[in-house]
Design a protein around this motif. Structure first.
Motif, PDB file in Angstrom:
ATOM      1  N   ALA A   1       0.908  -1.667  -0.238  1.00  0.00           N
ATOM      2  CA  ALA A   1       0.134   0.084  -0.111  1.00  0.00           C
ATOM      3  C   ALA A   1       0.582   1.467   0.105  1.00  0.00           C
ATOM      4  CB  ALA A   1      -0.717  -0.140   0.910  1.00  0.00           C
ATOM      5  N   ARG A   2       1.769   0.952   0.289  1.00  0.00           N
ATOM      6  CA  ARG A   2       2.808   2.722  -0.428  1.00  0.00           C
ATOM      7  C   ARG A   2       2.530   3.240  -1.123  1.00  0.00           C
ATOM      8  NH1 ARG A   2       8.693  -0.224  -0.934  1.00  0.00           N
ATOM      9  NH2 ARG A   2       8.125  -0.961   0.910  1.00  0.00           N
ATOM     10  N   TRP A   3       3.080   4.817  -0.902  1.00  0.00           N
ATOM     11  CA  TRP A   3       2.520   5.433  -1.527  1.00  0.00           C
ATOM     12  C   TRP A   3       0.998   5.436  -1.970  1.00  0.00           C
ATOM     13  CZ3 TRP A   3       6.008   3.334  -4.160  1.00  0.00           C
ATOM     14  CH2 TRP A   3       7.170   3.395  -4.636  1.00  0.00           C
ATOM     15  N   ARG A   4       0.147   4.726  -1.234  1.00  0.00           N
ATOM     16  CA  ARG A   4      -1.451   5.239  -1.208  1.00  0.00           C
ATOM     17  C   ARG A   4      -2.648   5.170  -0.146  1.00  0.00           C
ATOM     18  NH1 ARG A   4      -0.798  -1.040  -3.887  1.00  0.00           N
ATOM     19  NH2 ARG A   4       0.328  -0.539  -6.324  1.00  0.00           N
ATOM     20  N   ARG A   5      -2.028   5.208   1.142  1.00  0.00           N
ATOM     21  CA  ARG A   5      -2.682   6.081   2.179  1.00  0.00           C
ATOM     22  C   ARG A   5      -3.860   6.885   2.716  1.00  0.00           C
ATOM     23  NH1 ARG A   5      -0.817   1.862   5.469  1.00  0.00           N
ATOM     24  NH2 ARG A   5      -1.585   2.953   7.401  1.00  0.00           N
ATOM     25  N   PHE A   6      -5.030   7.205   1.784  1.00  0.00           N
ATOM     26  CA  PHE A   6      -5.131   8.034   2.242  1.00  0.00           C
ATOM     27  C   PHE A   6      -6.133   7.631   3.803  1.00  0.00           C
ATOM     28  CE2 PHE A   6      -5.220   8.155  -1.937  1.00  0.00           C
ATOM     29  CZ  PHE A   6      -5.560   9.820  -2.152  1.00  0.00           C
ATOM     30  N   SER A   7      -6.462   9.014   4.123  1.00  0.00           N
ATOM     31  CA  SER A   7      -7.500   8.527   5.881  1.00  0.00           C
ATOM     32  C   SER A   7      -9.072   8.185   5.103  1.00  0.00           C
ATOM     33  CB  SER A   7      -8.110  10.115   6.492  1.00  0.00           C
ATOM     34  OG  SER A   7      -8.655   9.691   7.375  1.00  0.00           O
ATOM     35  N   GLY A   8      -9.687   6.920   5.430  1.00  0.00           N
ATOM     36  CA  GLY A   8     -10.955   6.127   5.614  1.00  0.00           C
ATOM     37  C   GLY A   8     -12.124   7.404   6.317  1.00  0.00           C
ATOM     38  N   VAL A   9     -11.790   8.302   7.528  1.00  0.00           N
ATOM     39  CA  VAL A   9     -12.524   9.482   7.864  1.00  0.00           C
ATOM     40  C   VAL A   9     -13.419   9.625   6.153  1.00  0.00           C
ATOM     41  CG1 VAL A   9     -13.127  11.446   8.717  1.00  0.00           C
ATOM     42  CG2 VAL A   9     -11.516  10.278   9.084  1.00  0.00           C
ATOM     43  N   ALA A  10     -14.530   9.903   6.211  1.00  0.00           N
ATOM     44  CA  ALA A  10     -15.691   9.908   5.159  1.00  0.00           C
ATOM     45  C   ALA A  10     -15.271   9.978   3.838  1.00  0.00           C
ATOM     46  CB  ALA A  10     -15.585  11.880   6.051  1.00  0.00           C
ATOM     47  N   GLU A  11     -14.956   8.434   3.478  1.00  0.00           N
ATOM     48  CA  GLU A  11     -14.405   7.916   3.019  1.00  0.00           C
ATOM     49  C   GLU A  11     -14.568   9.063   1.187  1.00  0.00           C
ATOM     50  OE1 GLU A  11     -15.072   3.895   2.382  1.00  0.00           O
ATOM     51  OE2 GLU A  11     -16.832   4.120   1.783  1.00  0.00           O
ATOM     52  N   PHE A  12     -13.802   9.141   0.335  1.00  0.00           N
ATOM     53  CA  PHE A  12     -13.563   9.891  -1.061  1.00  0.00           C
ATOM     54  C   PHE A  12     -14.439   8.724  -2.190  1.00  0.00           C
ATOM     55  CE2 PHE A  12      -9.671   9.231  -1.562  1.00  0.00           C
ATOM     56  CZ  PHE A  12      -9.702   8.328  -2.681  1.00  0.00           C
ATOM     57  N   MET A  13     -14.253   7.798  -1.791  1.00  0.00           N
ATOM     58  CA  MET A  13     -14.890   6.552  -2.658  1.00  0.00           C
ATOM     59  C   MET A  13     -15.924   5.840  -2.101  1.00  0.00           C
ATOM     60  SD  MET A  13     -11.287   5.400  -3.976  1.00  0.00           S
ATOM     61  CE  MET A  13     -11.319   4.117  -5.160  1.00  0.00           C
ATOM     62  N   GLU A  14     -16.889   5.945  -3.608  1.00  0.00           N
ATOM     63  CA  GLU A  14     -17.867   5.240  -2.850  1.00  0.00           C
ATOM     64  C   GLU A  14     -17.824   3.282  -2.493  1.00  0.00           C
ATOM     65  OE1 GLU A  14     -22.794   6.194  -2.955  1.00  0.00           O
ATOM     66  OE2 GLU A  14     -22.678   4.750  -4.431  1.00  0.00           O
ATOM     67  N   ILE A  15     -17.946   2.947  -0.918  1.00  0.00           N
ATOM     68  CA  ILE A  15     -17.668   1.926  -1.908  1.00  0.00           C
ATOM     69  C   ILE A  15     -18.601   0.751  -0.965  1.00  0.00           C
ATOM     70  CG2 ILE A  15     -15.674  -0.312  -0.825  1.00  0.00           C
ATOM     71  CD1 ILE A  15     -13.946   1.923  -0.631  1.00  0.00           C
TER      72      ILE A  15
END
Length: 342
Positions: free
Chosen positions: A119-133
């Motif tokens: 996951a290196r270089w990919r670490r976004f916060s999951g708070v109010a995630e910006f992608m709908e999953i």
């Protein structure tokens, strides 16, 4: 055996008709992983999952993202919690650009490259995630991440998930090493998912970087797959196919095997997506001619019947718009014809 390079939606749509000319059980799909993102502690692999869900018969074909009919209770609750707790606005852990709930949030800089190697270089916060999953979609990401945490490779995990979805084709990630597509824009560098999902491809593209590609390696399974004839579907040549090609040795392998490419353009009109902006950003003409320049190793091209572009390689023309399986079969038959004249 034939190998498809897959990214975005173009090649997955083409795969809907693969049985028109090829045995689906003798097809290998090498998927881009430059778009992968860790969100809320789970590794999301959009281009792998599009093929996985399509092959498993559960893909949402309206959006070409996620699982058809999926619920979003967890996603919605994440947004509600952020708003109720007053943590929806961007904080010091993010870029500080004032994004409201749903905007990309980043972990502190020293944590963005910590944790799982994949996951290196990919670490976004999951708070109010910006992608709908979706909820069922999320179960795939939880399973994938858990198996990676057990010490399995992404190739091994993908094979396990492909079995769970009863895929006929062999699905391979392009690498077991982390590569991240970083789009350099007038507003700064950002992960492709921020550029495309959160910013809706709005910032002007100045360059595209495949971070980590210089030290990443294609897997032995991918190298074997590239010994077979290769099909590059009508996917974005920069961010869908580019990360695969950025791996050491891939372009050399493509130069040594028959390659047929389907243009995602009709002359200078793209079927969909951000391909024109991205091609301009890396110095390519946003057109069929620009795609041919991007693929010097391609032996033949499939172009739309209305595309009058004159190329220096063999061309097979057909209606290349793909709105369903019948369209995909028509284009796949053209691909097979292109191999004959290549």
């Amino acid at each position: 055996m034939v190998t498809f390079l897959a990214g975005g939606t173009g090649t997955p749509k083409l795969l809907d008709g693969v049985d028109a000319a090829f045995d689906p059980t003798a097809v290998t799909v090498v998927a881009n992983t430059g778009d992968d993102v860790e969100l809320g502690g789970h590794l999301v692999c959009p281009d792998l999952d599009t093929v996985l869900f399509a092959g498993g018969g559960v893909l949402d074909r309206e959006t070409w993202w996620g699982i058809d009919g999926d619920t979003t209770a967890t996603h919605d609750e994440l947004a509600r919690l952020a708003e109720a707790a007053g943590i929806g606005e961007a904080s010091g852990a993010s870029r500080g650009n004032g994004d409201a709930v749903g905007g990309p949030r980043y972990l502190p800089p020293d944590r963005q490259t910590a944790g799982r190697r994949i996951a290196r270089w990919r670490r976004f916060s999951g708070v109010a995630e910006f992608m709908e999953i979706g909820d069922r979609d999320r179960a795939v990401h939880v399973t994938r991440t858990s198996l990676l945490d057990e010490g399995r490779t992404l190739t091994e995990v993908t094979r396990i998930l492909a079995d769970a979805f009863d895929l006929d084709a062999e699905l391979l990630p392009m690498s077991d090493d982390p590569v991240a597509t970083i789009v350099h824009t007038e507003e700064g560098a950002m992960h492709f998912q921020e550029y495309w999902v959160a910013r809706r491809a709005d910032p002007t593209v100045e360059d595209v970087e495949f971070r980590g590609s210089g030290t990443a390696e294609s897997t032995p399974a991918v190298r074997d797959a590239l010994d077979a004839p290769v099909v590059i579907g009508p996917s974005n040549p920069v961010t869908s196919v580019g990360p695969i090609r950025a791996l050491p040795g891939v372009d050399d392998a493509l130069a040594e095997t028959p390659v047929v490419a389907v243009s995602p353009f009709v002359e200078d009109e793209a079927f969909s997506g951000p391909a024109p902006a991205l091609m301009r950003g890396v110095g390519l003409d946003p057109s069929t001619a620009g795609v041919a320049d991007a693929y010097p190793f391609a032996d033949a091209f499939v172009l739309d019947a209305d595309d009058g572009t004159d190329l220096d390689r063999p061309i097979v023309r057909t209606d290349t718009r793909i709105d369903g399986p019948d369209d995909a079969r028509r284009v796949v038959r053209a691909v097979a014809d292109a191999f004959e004249v290549a």
